[in-house]
Design an enzyme around this catalytic site. Structure first.
Site, PDB file in Angstrom:
ATOM      1  N   GLY A  65       0.436  -1.411   0.242  1.00 24.32           N
ATOM      2  CA  GLY A  65       0.346  -0.010   0.230  1.00 24.32           C
ATOM      3  C   GLY A  65       0.488   1.259   0.188  1.00 24.32           C
ATOM      4  O   GLY A  65       2.183   1.548   0.441  1.00 24.32           O
ATOM      5  N   GLY A  67       0.642   5.965   0.929  1.00 20.63           N
ATOM      6  CA  GLY A  67       0.166   7.065   1.151  1.00 20.63           C
ATOM      7  C   GLY A  67       0.596   8.304   0.592  1.00 20.63           C
ATOM      8  O   GLY A  67       1.252   8.534  -0.016  1.00 20.63           O
ATOM      9  N   GLY A  68       0.188   9.274   1.326  1.00 14.02           N
ATOM     10  CA  GLY A  68       0.896  10.935   0.784  1.00 14.02           C
ATOM     11  C   GLY A  68       2.585  10.650   0.677  1.00 14.02           C
ATOM     12  O   GLY A  68       3.363  10.713   0.466  1.00 14.02           O
ATOM     13  N   SER A  69       2.443  10.367   1.610  1.00 14.29           N
ATOM     14  CA  SER A  69       4.057  10.498   2.835  1.00 14.29           C
ATOM     15  C   SER A  69       4.091   9.405   2.951  1.00 14.29           C
ATOM     16  O   SER A  69       5.530   8.947   3.504  1.00 14.29           O
ATOM     17  CB  SER A  69       4.583  11.103   3.535  1.00 14.29           C
ATOM     18  N   SER A  70       4.244   7.845   2.912  1.00  8.34           N
ATOM     19  CA  SER A  70       4.567   6.585   2.748  1.00  8.34           C
ATOM     20  C   SER A  70       4.383   5.039   2.110  1.00  8.34           C
ATOM     21  O   SER A  70       3.750   5.984   1.453  1.00  8.34           O
ATOM     22  CB  SER A  70       4.119   6.123   4.618  1.00  8.34           C
ATOM     23  N   VAL A  72       4.128   0.615   1.869  1.00  9.95           N
ATOM     24  CA  VAL A  72       4.181  -0.279   3.393  1.00  9.95           C
ATOM     25  C   VAL A  72       5.032  -1.589   2.267  1.00  9.95           C
ATOM     26  O   VAL A  72       3.935  -1.780   1.378  1.00  9.95           O
ATOM     27  CB  VAL A  72       2.661  -0.485   3.548  1.00  9.95           C
ATOM     28  N   LYS A  86       7.023  -0.556   6.569  1.00 12.46           N
ATOM     29  CA  LYS A  86       6.239   0.764   6.535  1.00 12.46           C
ATOM     30  C   LYS A  86       7.694   2.251   6.486  1.00 12.46           C
ATOM     31  O   LYS A  86       8.582   1.828   7.588  1.00 12.46           O
ATOM     32  CB  LYS A  86       5.415   1.294   7.486  1.00 12.46           C
ATOM     33  N   ASP A 183      -9.878   5.982  17.341  1.00 10.33           N
ATOM     34  CA  ASP A 183      -9.753   6.087  15.670  1.00 10.33           C
ATOM     35  C   ASP A 183     -10.199   4.159  15.310  1.00 10.33           C
ATOM     36  O   ASP A 183      -9.848   3.845  14.334  1.00 10.33           O
ATOM     37  CB  ASP A 183      -8.217   6.262  14.312  1.00 10.33           C
TER      38      ASP A 183
END
Length: 501
Positions: A65, A67-70, A72, A86, A183
């Site tokens: 996976g 994201g914007g800054s990461s 995995v 990660k 969360d």
């Protein structure tokens, strides 16, 4: 004899003879230098596929996976096991975001080894980069529920109860450490080797020792699972102070209630409200009632318990909302409720089933008529208590009662004539017959007395024959007694007289 020149002059002559621009031949590299060069070349060749975290190499297998800054990655460690790695680029991120990643690492370190919490394997914080290595899961609960709904598979009672209990226990572990997750949602529960584990502690926060709530500067969480108090917040006591949101452990209870609601109905309580502002109002406004449609048919026998748990968890008044201990002891899980299935299926690991079979074999339980209710009661109690299955004592007790029952039936056989006549002489005959039969049975159980007598140098054949004859006569009388037990009183007297002779 030729005179030797000055060494200095000789060096100058050699230097003069060397061609201009030439250099001395390089020295041969040492073995240590060769090894270093080989290691450097191998590292350079594998640099694209290997990530070092605290000098531990992890080989990248796949991207799981991003994201914007990461990103995995699925990686393989030096122990040949697969993990989730990660990689987070912190350059350009605000300080609060970077702190959330550092906070997650800190919490995972403190929770390492706790049941129901994802295990931190390794980590490293570098300028501009953060690496976190975690145990690898198979699928999160959100995708699992979506897949079941896509395949039109109803959620089975056992699946619902087991996963609900696993979620409660994981969050309870967190709350015992004075941490509120804030969360909770299906995507943050990951299947690891078949069991659910809680993940993503980026916005989790510890509760200070002198309070039961935590204060936040902003709203955090996923709206469909956020509690009313997490949305509303309270203003500061100082004029002009920025409002701070106060949430406690029961905020997580609301989120858990939303997850259970989704498992039962296929959606969260306010998923049908599409407008963002309207959804905020519906969650926080006590005048907006939460809809509870009829429970699906395959779970209808649990309707009372399910509605009780959902309504108790989705109570807007925090003081009236269920606490964690109420959920863990609720009849939905304990099996004491009226709506609970009386014949609950029990799921046990193979190792425990094998251990029970060994215990049954050792006690002779596999060849006996056992009390299954007693066994299941014992097993259920041990499973609920989290103990290892041990049915040895129950097996022994059940077998003992079984044997006693057989002896009682045999002992009652001579007294069948008591219903024929209630006169005193008949009862006396019955008593004498019972004693005679008891003696015969005792002699029969010890029939090896003949051999014992021989070992003690009792040489008289007549004595041995007499003892054997006595045993045979007793057995004969016992058989005749059974045959005439339901007959006349005369038959009973006749068998007794034979024995007395």
């Amino acid at each position: 004899m030729e005179e030797k020149g000055n060494p200095r002059e000789q060096r100058e002559v050699v230097k003069a003879r060397r061609p201009e621009g030439s250099r001395p031949a390089p020295l041969a590299p040492s073995s240590a230098e060769k090894k270093r060069q080989r290691t450097a070349s191998v590292a350079a060749a594998h640099n694209d596929d290997t990530i070092f975290v605290r000098r531990v190499p992890y080989t990248r297998l796949d991207v799981m996976g991003r994201g914007g800054s990461s990103k995995v990655f699925k990686v393989m460690g030096p122990d040949r096991k697969t993990y989730a790695l990660k990689k987070i680029r912190t350059k350009g991120l605000d300080r609060e975001t970077v702190e959330s990643f550092e906070n997650e690492i800190s919490l995972l370190k403190s929770l390492k080894g706790k049941d129901g919490i994802i295990r931190l394997v390794n980590y490293e914080i570098q300028p501009g980069l953060i690496y976190v290595v975690l145990e690898l899961g198979e699928i999160d609960l959100a995708r699992k529920l979506f897949k079941m709904r896509e395949e039109d598979k109803p959620i089975h009672e056992n699946f619902l109860k087991l996963r609900w209990q696993e979620m409660l226990e994981a969050v309870n572990t967190l709350h015992h450490e004075r941490v509120v997750h804030s969360d909770l949602k299906p995507a943050n529960f990951l299947f690891v080797e078949g069991s659910l584990k809680l993940i993503d502690f980026g916005i989790a926060k510890a509760i200070s020792d002198d309070t039961t709530n935590i204060a936040r500067d902003s709203q955090v969480g996923t709206l469909n699972y956020m509690s009313p108090e997490a949305i509303q917040g309270q203003g500061g006591s100082i004029p002009g102070e920025k409002p701070r949101l106060k949430v406690g452990r029961k905020s997580d209870i609301w989120s858990l209630g939303c997850i259970l609601y989704q498992m039962v109905y296929g959606r969260t309580p306010f998923a049908h409200v599409k407008n963002f502002m309207q959804k905020l109002q519906c969650i926080t406004d006590p005048r907006v009632e939460i809809e509870y449609p009829p429970i699906p048919a395959h779970l209808s026998h649990l309707s009372g318990d399910l509605l009780s748990v959902m309504k108790g968890s989705l109570e807007r008044d925090v003081k009236k909302r269920f606490a964690m201990d109420e959920l863990l002891s609720h009849p939905l899980l304990s099996g004491r409720g009226a709506g609970c299935n009386a014949e609950r299926e029990l799921s046990l690991p193979l190792s425990q089933v094998q251990a029970m079979l060994k215990q049954m074999h050792a006690t002779g339980g596999l060849t006996r008529d056992l009390n299954v209710d007693d066994l299941m009661s014992t097993i259920n109690a041990q499973v609920k208590g989290g103990r290892e299955i041990d049915i040895t004592e129950t097996l022994s007790s059940s077998i003992h009662r079984h044997n006693q029952g057989e002896e009682a039936v045999e002992a009652q056989t001579p007294h069948l004539t008591s219903s024929v006549s209630q006169s005193r002489p008949a009862r006396q005959i019955d008593d004498e017959l019972a004693r005679s039969i008891s003696n015969a049975r005792r002699h029969l159980r010890h029939v090896d007395t003949i051999e014992l007598a021989k070992q003690k140098q009792i040489q008289s054949e007549s004595k041995a024959e007499g003892l054997e004859g006595l045993l045979r006569k007793g057995l004969s009388a016992h058989r005749r007694a059974i045959e005439v037990a339901s007959g006349s009183r005369a038959g009973v007297e006749e068998s007794t007289e034979d024995w007395r002779e």
